[in-house]
Design an enzyme around this catalytic site. Structure first.
Site, PDB file in Angstrom:
ATOM      1  N   CYS A 135       0.699  -1.450  -0.057  1.00 44.10           N
ATOM      2  CA  CYS A 135      -0.051   0.020  -0.243  1.00 44.10           C
ATOM      3  C   CYS A 135       0.905   1.156  -0.077  1.00 44.10           C
ATOM      4  O   CYS A 135       1.432   1.673   0.911  1.00 44.10           O
ATOM      5  CB  CYS A 135      -0.975   0.034   1.152  1.00 44.10           C
ATOM      6  SG  CYS A 135      -2.004   1.623   1.383  1.00 44.10           S
ATOM      7  N   CYS A 138      -0.465   4.115   2.259  1.00 51.30           N
ATOM      8  CA  CYS A 138      -0.178   3.877   3.592  1.00 51.30           C
ATOM      9  C   CYS A 138       1.454   4.066   4.003  1.00 51.30           C
ATOM     10  O   CYS A 138       1.499   4.836   5.137  1.00 51.30           O
ATOM     11  CB  CYS A 138      -0.607   2.421   4.022  1.00 51.30           C
ATOM     12  SG  CYS A 138      -2.088   2.193   3.359  1.00 51.30           S
ATOM     13  N   ASP A 139       2.132   3.633   3.313  1.00 54.68           N
ATOM     14  CA  ASP A 139       3.486   3.566   3.929  1.00 54.68           C
ATOM     15  C   ASP A 139       4.587   4.282   3.188  1.00 54.68           C
ATOM     16  O   ASP A 139       5.656   4.551   3.230  1.00 54.68           O
ATOM     17  CB  ASP A 139       4.074   2.256   3.748  1.00 54.68           C
ATOM     18  CG  ASP A 139       3.197   1.198   4.483  1.00 54.68           C
ATOM     19  OD1 ASP A 139       2.696   1.591   5.856  1.00 54.68           O
ATOM     20  OD2 ASP A 139       2.943   0.180   4.343  1.00 54.68           O
TER      21      ASP A 139
END
Length: 316
Positions: A135, A138-139
Site C-alpha cells: 500500500c 499507507c507507507d
C-alpha cells in the site's frame, strides 16, 4: 456476543458495499455494513483518482470518506468486525463474526474485495512492515529520499509507482515482461517522470535485509538468467489479488479463480445472497462498476425481501 437483526446485511465497506448500503437505507430498510478495516475499501488506499465521473481529480481517501458519509446520511449503520462465515438458516441469511457477534438478515450483499497476492520469495514475510508493503499511500511517506521499488505492470503498479516519486529519491518499476498491462495514459505519466526507471524482463528472487529493515533485492533477468543486486529502501508489491470469497458455509458458484458468479441482478447461486465489486467474476474491476454492482444488488435485494413479505402476508 450479540445477535442483531436487519433487513439487509452488507459484508465489506468498499465502494460497492457503501453504494448498496445507501440504496437500501433510502428504501427505508434496516441495514448494516460490516467492515474489518476502514470503509472505502481499496479506493481509500489509492493516492489519486481521476476516472470517477464528476471528479476530475480527488484523493482516494477523500472519495472513500464521501462514499461513507453519504451512505450514513441515509441511515446506513457501520459495524467494525471481521466476518468469519456466511450461512443460510431458513429464510434468514446469517453473518457470523470473529467477535462472536451474529447479524441476521433477509438478504446479504457481499462486497469483500480481495487480498494482495504475495511474491512468495524469501524475505517477503520477514520484512513485511520493514520495507515490504502492498500500500503506497499507507507507507510511502516512511521512505522519503530512499530508493523505492515497485513490482508489477498493471494499473495499480504504475499508478502507485508514479505516486511514490513524491517521496522516493528514485523509483524502479520491476516487471517480468517487456511491456505493461496498464492503461496507456497511466503508462505515459510514468514514462514521462524522470524519477521512474523501468527494469524489464526481470523478477525478484529474494528480499534481503539486516534483520530490522530491507537493504537490497536479488533480481533475475529472464533473458540472460543473470542475477544482480539492487540496493533499495522499500519494495511495494502490486501483482494482483485473490478474491475474499472463502466465507460461505454452503457451496456457492465461483469461477476457477475463486470469483463469485452472479446473474445480472448480482444474485449468487444462493437465493438472498448477492455479490458486488471486485469479489464478483467480471471483465473489469474499477470503482465505477463496483458502485453500479452495488446499486443493482441493493435494488434486487429489496425486491427479494418484498417477495418474502408478500408470502408472509398471504399466509395470514
Amino acid at each position: 456476543m450479540a445477535e442483531k437483526n436487519y433487513d439487509v446485511v452488507i459484508v465489506g465497506g468498499g465502494p460497492g458495499g457503501l453504494c448498496a448500503g445507501m440504496y437500501v437505507a433510502r428504501a427505508r430498510r434496516k441495514v448494516v455494513c460490516i467492515e474489518r478495516f476502514v470503509t472505502g475499501g481499496q479506493i481509500s488506499l489509492t493516492g489519486d483518482v481521476e476516472d470517477y465521473p464528476g471528479f476530475e481529480h480527488i484523493s482516494g481517501p477523500e472519495l472513500g470518506k464521501k462514499f461513507t458519509d453519504h451512505a450514513k446520511k441515509f441511515g446506513l449503520e457501520i459495524a467494525q468486525d471481521e466476518v468469519s462465515e456466511i450461512y443460510v438458516d431458513g429464510e434468514d441469511r446469517v453473518v457470523a463474526c470473529a467477535s462472536g457477534n451474529t447479524y441476521r438478515g433477509k438478504a446479504v450483499i457481499v462486497s469483500t474485495g480481495g487480498t494482495p497476492v504475495k511474491l512468495g520469495v524469501p524475505g517477503e514475510i520477514e520484512y513485511s512492515g520493514k520495507g515490504v508493503s502492498y500500500c503506497a499511500i499507507c507507507d510511502g511517506a516512511f521512505f522519503k529520499d530512499k530508493v523505492i521499488t515497485v513490482v508489477g505492470g498493471g494499473d495499480a503498479a504504475i499508478e502507485e509507482g508514479t505516486f511514490l516519486t513524491k517521496y522516493g529519491l528514485k523509483v524502479y518499476i520491476i516487471h517480468r515482461r517487456d511491456k505493461l498491462r496498464a492503461q496507456k495514459i497511466i503508462q505515459q505519466r510514468a514514462f514521462d517522470n524522470k524519477k521512474v526507471e523501468f527494469i524489464w524482463n526481470t523478477s525478484v528472487e529474494s528480499i534481503n535485509g539486516n534483520g530490522t529493515k530491507i537493504t537490497d533485492l536479488t533480481l533475475r533477468n529472464h533473458i540472460t538468467d543473470q542475477k544482480t543486486k539492487l540496493d533499495v529502501g522499500a519494495i511495494f508489491i502490486y501483482i494482483g489479488f485473490h478474491p475474499n470469497s472463502n466465507i460461505f458455509r454452503e457451496e456457492i458458484e465461483m469461477d476457477a479463480n475463486g470469483y463469485i458468479i452472479t446473474n445480472d441482478r448480482m444474485e449468487t447461486s444462493i437465493k438472498g445472497i448477492y455479490a458486488c465489486g471486485d469479489v464478483r467474476a467480471q471483465l473489469v474491476r474499477q470503482v465505477t462498476n463496483a458502485v453500479g454492482d452495488g446499486t443493482t444488488a441493493a435494488v434486487a435485494a429489496e425486491k427479494y425481501i418484498e417477495t418474502l413479505e408478500d408470502k408472509v402476508a398471504q399466509r395470514v
